[in-house]
Scaffold this motif. Structure first.
Motif, PDB file in Angstrom:
ATOM      1  N   CYS A  23       0.829  -1.215   0.000  1.00 35.18           N
ATOM      2  CA  CYS A  23       0.000   0.000   0.000  1.00 35.18           C
ATOM      3  C   CYS A  23       0.858   1.258   0.000  1.00 35.18           C
ATOM      4  CB  CYS A  23      -0.939  -0.002   1.204  1.00 35.18           C
ATOM      5  SG  CYS A  23      -2.250  -1.248   1.110  1.00 35.18           S
ATOM      6  N   LEU A  24       1.950   1.246   0.734  1.00 37.37           N
ATOM      7  CA  LEU A  24       2.839   2.409   0.758  1.00 37.37           C
ATOM      8  C   LEU A  24       3.442   2.664  -0.618  1.00 37.37           C
ATOM      9  CD1 LEU A  24       4.677   1.872   4.171  1.00 37.37           C
ATOM     10  CD2 LEU A  24       2.925   3.579   3.653  1.00 37.37           C
ATOM     11  N   VAL A  25       3.852   1.595  -1.282  1.00 41.37           N
ATOM     12  CA  VAL A  25       4.404   1.744  -2.632  1.00 41.37           C
ATOM     13  C   VAL A  25       3.337   2.261  -3.579  1.00 41.37           C
ATOM     14  CG1 VAL A  25       5.386   0.506  -4.594  1.00 41.37           C
ATOM     15  CG2 VAL A  25       6.199   0.013  -2.289  1.00 41.37           C
ATOM     16  N   ALA A  26       2.133   1.704  -3.484  1.00 41.75           N
ATOM     17  CA  ALA A  26       1.039   2.141  -4.350  1.00 41.75           C
ATOM     18  C   ALA A  26       0.700   3.614  -4.135  1.00 41.75           C
ATOM     19  CB  ALA A  26      -0.203   1.276  -4.109  1.00 41.75           C
ATOM     20  N   GLN A  27       0.923   4.106  -2.902  1.00 44.06           N
ATOM     21  CA  GLN A  27       0.668   5.506  -2.580  1.00 44.06           C
ATOM     22  C   GLN A  27       1.796   6.420  -3.034  1.00 44.06           C
ATOM     23  OE1 GLN A  27      -1.729   7.297  -0.909  1.00 44.06           O
ATOM     24  NE2 GLN A  27      -3.139   5.714  -0.259  1.00 44.06           N
ATOM     25  N   GLY A  28       2.869   5.834  -3.554  1.00 43.47           N
ATOM     26  CA  GLY A  28       3.994   6.638  -4.009  1.00 43.47           C
ATOM     27  C   GLY A  28       4.984   6.983  -2.924  1.00 43.47           C
ATOM     28  N   CYS A  29       4.911   6.307  -1.783  1.00 40.82           N
ATOM     29  CA  CYS A  29       5.833   6.588  -0.686  1.00 40.82           C
ATOM     30  C   CYS A  29       7.214   6.011  -0.982  1.00 40.82           C
ATOM     31  CB  CYS A  29       5.324   5.981   0.617  1.00 40.82           C
ATOM     32  SG  CYS A  29       3.780   6.692   1.205  1.00 40.82           S
ATOM     33  N   GLN A  30       8.214   6.642  -0.415  1.00 45.30           N
ATOM     34  CA  GLN A  30       9.550   6.071  -0.393  1.00 45.30           C
ATOM     35  C   GLN A  30       9.684   5.308   0.913  1.00 45.30           C
ATOM     36  OE1 GLN A  30      12.729   8.895  -0.883  1.00 45.30           O
ATOM     37  NE2 GLN A  30      14.298   7.429  -0.245  1.00 45.30           N
ATOM     38  N   VAL A  31      10.101   4.045   0.847  1.00 43.51           N
ATOM     39  CA  VAL A  31      10.116   3.182   2.028  1.00 43.51           C
ATOM     40  C   VAL A  31      11.531   2.724   2.333  1.00 43.51           C
ATOM     41  CG1 VAL A  31       9.208   1.089   3.090  1.00 43.51           C
ATOM     42  CG2 VAL A  31       7.788   2.374   1.466  1.00 43.51           C
ATOM     43  N   ASP A  32      11.981   3.010   3.563  1.00 43.48           N
ATOM     44  CA  ASP A  32      13.213   2.434   4.091  1.00 43.48           C
ATOM     45  C   ASP A  32      12.799   1.179   4.853  1.00 43.48           C
ATOM     46  OD1 ASP A  32      14.578   4.631   3.084  1.00 43.48           O
ATOM     47  OD2 ASP A  32      14.501   5.722   4.973  1.00 43.48           O
ATOM     48  N   LEU A  33      13.168   0.021   4.336  1.00 42.21           N
ATOM     49  CA  LEU A  33      12.672  -1.257   4.858  1.00 42.21           C
ATOM     50  C   LEU A  33      13.701  -1.925   5.752  1.00 42.21           C
ATOM     51  CD1 LEU A  33      10.383  -3.403   4.732  1.00 42.21           C
ATOM     52  CD2 LEU A  33      11.593  -4.392   2.776  1.00 42.21           C
ATOM     53  N   LEU A  34      13.258  -2.285   6.965  1.00 47.41           N
ATOM     54  CA  LEU A  34      14.106  -2.978   7.930  1.00 47.41           C
ATOM     55  C   LEU A  34      13.426  -4.290   8.307  1.00 47.41           C
ATOM     56  CD1 LEU A  34      14.697   0.085  10.326  1.00 47.41           C
ATOM     57  CD2 LEU A  34      15.799  -0.396   8.124  1.00 47.41           C
ATOM     58  N   VAL A  35      14.142  -5.391   8.218  1.00 45.41           N
ATOM     59  CA  VAL A  35      13.543  -6.711   8.458  1.00 45.41           C
ATOM     60  C   VAL A  35      14.411  -7.466   9.461  1.00 45.41           C
ATOM     61  CG1 VAL A  35      12.657  -8.815   7.394  1.00 45.41           C
ATOM     62  CG2 VAL A  35      12.778  -6.700   6.046  1.00 45.41           C
ATOM     63  N   SER A  36      13.808  -7.883  10.550  1.00 44.13           N
ATOM     64  CA  SER A  36      14.570  -8.622  11.558  1.00 44.13           C
ATOM     65  C   SER A  36      14.788 -10.060  11.115  1.00 44.13           C
ATOM     66  CB  SER A  36      13.837  -8.596  12.907  1.00 44.13           C
ATOM     67  OG  SER A  36      12.710  -9.459  12.874  1.00 44.13           O
ATOM     68  N   LYS A  37      15.750 -10.716  11.754  1.00 48.31           N
ATOM     69  CA  LYS A  37      16.026 -12.127  11.462  1.00 48.31           C
ATOM     70  C   LYS A  37      14.801 -12.977  11.765  1.00 48.31           C
ATOM     71  CE  LYS A  37      19.332 -15.824  12.541  1.00 48.31           C
ATOM     72  NZ  LYS A  37      20.551 -16.168  13.334  1.00 48.31           N
ATOM     73  N   ALA A  38      14.140 -12.683  12.885  1.00 41.73           N
ATOM     74  CA  ALA A  38      12.944 -13.446  13.256  1.00 41.73           C
ATOM     75  C   ALA A  38      11.807 -13.217  12.267  1.00 41.73           C
ATOM     76  CB  ALA A  38      12.500 -13.074  14.667  1.00 41.73           C
ATOM     77  N   ALA A  39      11.726 -12.018  11.685  1.00 40.23           N
ATOM     78  CA  ALA A  39      10.673 -11.746  10.691  1.00 40.23           C
ATOM     79  C   ALA A  39      10.831 -12.635   9.469  1.00 40.23           C
ATOM     80  CB  ALA A  39      10.704 -10.276  10.287  1.00 40.23           C
TER      81      ALA A  39
END
Length: 201
Positions: A23-39
């Motif tokens: 949804c953020l991408v579809a809205q045109g947002c710039q996203v800094d993505l952080l993903v944990s090992k557990a995620a």
């Protein structure tokens, strides 16, 4: 273009974070993505989605997934202290942890900065920026509740992943969309996922 730091941690309910990213991408947002090992482990358990743990490979995969929005999403490693989110001078004005594990909640409430997600949340709090925590935990014990209160007093918004049912959900995706729609509302972004109270569906 609105810029958002989105962190996915190791709580059940990774679907919320994946849907929010779309949804953020579809809205045109710039996203800094952080993903944990557990995620990554939860994602492999709960969904058919498989993301590589290496940030460069993940960025290549995300660029392919969001081909029409190339460059909107940038993933950073768990100990990349040069990522924008690690500094008050570079972090986005809004951060969302979705889903937020009890461990991440605890780390943020106590000022721990053992990885980039915790540091990014700490930056958001110290800079008095928007921090939304989509907690996916139940039941809650005293420490959870104390940490939620403490973080609220520091300015964070606690949004338990508690979907409503007044929109007559027909699928699990409808329930996911309810929570994601509320997060988008908090971010001040338009959403057509769920009609607001009093509006026609």
């Amino acid at each position: 273009m609105k810029r958002v730091t989105l962190a996915l941690t190791g709580a059940s309910g990774i679907q919320y974070g994946l849907r929010l990213l779309d949804c953020l991408v579809a809205q045109g947002c710039q996203v800094d993505l952080l993903v944990s090992k557990a995620a990554h482990l939860v994602m492999a358990t709960e969904t058919p989605v498989r993301w590589p743990s290496d940030p460069e490979r993940l960025n290549a995969q995300l660029a392919e997934r969001y081909a029409d929005q190339l460059g909107q999403v940038r993933a950073y490693g768990r100990e990349n202290w040069f990522a924008p989110a690690a500094s008050g001078s570079g972090a986005a004005a809004s951060m969302v942890v979705c889903p937020c594990s009890g461990g991440t909640l605890s780390a943020l409430a106590t000022g721990a900065s053992n990885n980039l997600i915790e540091r990014a949340g700490d930056v958001a709090l110290k800079e008095r920026r928007q921090l939304i925590l989509v907690l996916r935990e139940m039941p809650l014990h005293q420490v959870h509740l104390e940490h939620m209160l403490k973080l609220t007093q520091m300015g964070a918004v606690i949004m338990p992943a508690s979907p409503g049912f007044y929109h007559d959900p027909q699928t699990i995706d409808d329930l996911v969309d309810f929570v994601v729609a509320r997060v988008l509302d908090q971010l001040g972004l338009e959403q057509q996922l769920v009609a607001r109270w009093g509006e026609e569906s």
